[in-house]
Design an enzyme around this catalytic site. Sequence first.
Site, PDB file in Angstrom:
ATOM      1  N   GLY A   1      37.937 -26.943 -81.715  1.00  0.00           N
ATOM      2  CA  GLY A   1      39.308 -26.485 -81.880  1.00  0.00           C
ATOM      3  C   GLY A   1      39.448 -25.712 -83.178  1.00  0.00           C
ATOM      4  CD  GLN A  12      41.512 -25.646 -88.884  1.00  0.00           C
ATOM      5  OE1 GLN A  12      41.689 -25.600 -87.669  1.00  0.00           O
ATOM      6  NE2 GLN A  12      40.533 -26.353 -89.429  1.00  0.00           N
ATOM      7  CB  CYS A  56      38.892 -31.298 -90.416  1.00  0.00           C
ATOM      8  SG  CYS A  56      40.039 -29.914 -90.608  1.00  0.00           S
ATOM      9  CG  LEU A  57      35.736 -26.567 -87.750  1.00  0.00           C
ATOM     10  CD1 LEU A  57      35.994 -25.378 -86.829  1.00  0.00           C
ATOM     11  CD2 LEU A  57      34.248 -26.868 -87.832  1.00  0.00           C
ATOM     12  CG  HIS A  79      42.309 -32.367 -85.585  1.00  0.00           C
ATOM     13  ND1 HIS A  79      41.605 -33.236 -86.393  1.00  0.00           N
ATOM     14  CD2 HIS A  79      42.131 -31.138 -86.141  1.00  0.00           C
ATOM     15  CE1 HIS A  79      41.057 -32.565 -87.385  1.00  0.00           C
ATOM     16  NE2 HIS A  79      41.347 -31.281 -87.255  1.00  0.00           N
ATOM     17  CD  GLU A  80      42.475 -27.889 -83.812  1.00  0.00           C
ATOM     18  OE1 GLU A  80      42.916 -27.228 -84.764  1.00  0.00           O
ATOM     19  OE2 GLU A  80      41.355 -28.422 -83.834  1.00  0.00           O
ATOM     20  CG  HIS A  95      44.943 -28.084 -88.559  1.00  0.00           C
ATOM     21  ND1 HIS A  95      44.634 -28.189 -89.899  1.00  0.00           N
ATOM     22  CD2 HIS A  95      43.818 -28.450 -87.892  1.00  0.00           C
ATOM     23  CE1 HIS A  95      43.381 -28.616 -90.030  1.00  0.00           C
ATOM     24  NE2 HIS A  95      42.863 -28.790 -88.829  1.00  0.00           N
TER      25      HIS A  95
HETATM   26  O1  K1U Z   1      40.562 -28.293 -86.373  1.00  0.00           O
HETATM   27  C1  K1U Z   1      39.394 -28.358 -86.676  1.00  0.00           C
HETATM   28  O2  K1U Z   1      39.073 -28.445 -87.840  1.00  0.00           O
HETATM   29  C2  K1U Z   1      38.338 -28.354 -85.603  1.00  0.00           C
HETATM   30  C3  K1U Z   1      37.884 -29.760 -85.260  1.00  0.00           C
HETATM   31  C4  K1U Z   1      38.781 -30.299 -84.150  1.00  0.00           C
HETATM   32  C5  K1U Z   1      38.585 -31.743 -83.837  1.00  0.00           C
HETATM   33  C6  K1U Z   1      38.431 -32.096 -82.545  1.00  0.00           C
HETATM   34  C7  K1U Z   1      38.304 -33.412 -82.210  1.00  0.00           C
HETATM   35  C8  K1U Z   1      38.301 -34.379 -83.149  1.00  0.00           C
HETATM   36  C9  K1U Z   1      38.474 -34.029 -84.422  1.00  0.00           C
HETATM   37  C10 K1U Z   1      38.610 -32.701 -84.783  1.00  0.00           C
HETATM   38  C11 K1U Z   1      36.446 -29.706 -84.836  1.00  0.00           C
HETATM   39  O3  K1U Z   1      36.061 -28.997 -83.962  1.00  0.00           O
HETATM   40  S1  K1U Z   1      35.374 -30.716 -85.724  1.00  0.00           S
HETATM   41  C12 K1U Z   1      33.796 -30.373 -84.973  1.00  0.00           C
HETATM   42  C13 K1U Z   1      33.583 -31.080 -83.701  1.00  0.00           C
HETATM   43  O4  K1U Z   1      34.318 -31.995 -83.378  1.00  0.00           O
HETATM   44  C14 K1U Z   1      32.469 -30.658 -82.822  1.00  0.00           C
HETATM   45  C15 K1U Z   1      31.628 -29.657 -83.172  1.00  0.00           C
HETATM   46  C16 K1U Z   1      30.604 -29.278 -82.315  1.00  0.00           C
HETATM   47  C17 K1U Z   1      30.427 -29.918 -81.134  1.00  0.00           C
HETATM   48  C18 K1U Z   1      31.275 -30.935 -80.788  1.00  0.00           C
HETATM   49  C19 K1U Z   1      32.312 -31.304 -81.630  1.00  0.00           C
HETATM   50 ZN    ZN Z   2      40.975 -29.610 -88.529  1.00  0.00          ZN
END
Ligand code: K1U
Ligand code: ZN
Length: 173
Positions: free
Chosen positions: A46, A51, A95-96, A137-138, A141
Site C-alpha cells: 500500500g 507519503q 510502514c514504508l 493503515h492507508e 495516513h
Molecule cells: O503505507 C505503507 O507504508 C505501506 C505498508 C502498508 C501496510 C500494509 C499492511 C500492514 C501494514 C502496513 C506496507 O506495504 S509495509 C510492507 C509490506 O507489508 C509488504 C511488503 C512486501 C511484501 C508484502 C508486504
Molecule cells: Zn505506512
Amino acid sequence: MTIRPILIHPDPRLKKLCDPVTELTDELRATAADMLETMYDAPGVGLAAPQVGVMQRMLVMDCIKDPEAKPRPMVLINPEVTWTSDETNTYEEGCLSIPEQYADVTRPAEVKVRWMDLEGAAQEEQFAGLWATCVQHEIDHLNGKLFIDYLTPLKRQLITRKMQKLKREKARL
Ligand code: K1U
Ligand code: ZN
C-alpha cells in the site's frame, strides 16, 4: 511513470490531515500511476499520497503477495470506512515511511470502504485479511496517523529516535 521518494518519519507532512480530492485531473492520474510504481518498487502492499508529499485523500494498494498470481492494483480516492466488524485482528505492521520497524497493531478484522475510482465512479467493497489491515493503515495516513501512534509513548519515542538517526546518517552520505 516515475518512482517518487517516500517521506521518512518524522516529517510534518506525515502528521497532517489531507484534503479531499475535488477534481479528477491528468495530474492526479499521473500521481496515482507514480504511486503504484513507487509501491511495487519499494516493495509494499500500500501507499498513501502524503507519503510522497501529495496532501490529498488518495491511496493505492495491491495485497496480492503471490508473484504467480494476477496483480490487483487499486486506486482509492476520498475513501471512507462505512462499516467495521466487531471481530478484531492483530497484524505485525510495518510502514514504508518508518523503514525496518514493525509492531503488532489490533484493528477491526473486516471493513467496508466507499471511495471514488479514477473514472469518477463510486465504489464500495468489504475487505478482510491483509486487505483490511492495509486499507485501514492507508486511511490513517490520510488523517495524519501512523501505526506507531497505536503504541505506548515509550515505544513510539524509541522508534522516532531511530528514524531521526537514520535520517541524519542518510543526510551525511
Ligand atoms: O503505507 C505503507 O507504508 C505501506 C505498508 C502498508 C501496510 C500494509 C499492511 C500492514 C501494514 C502496513 C506496507 O506495504 S509495509 C510492507 C509490506 O507489508 C509488504 C511488503 C512486501 C511484501 C508484502 C508486504
Ligand atoms: Zn505506512
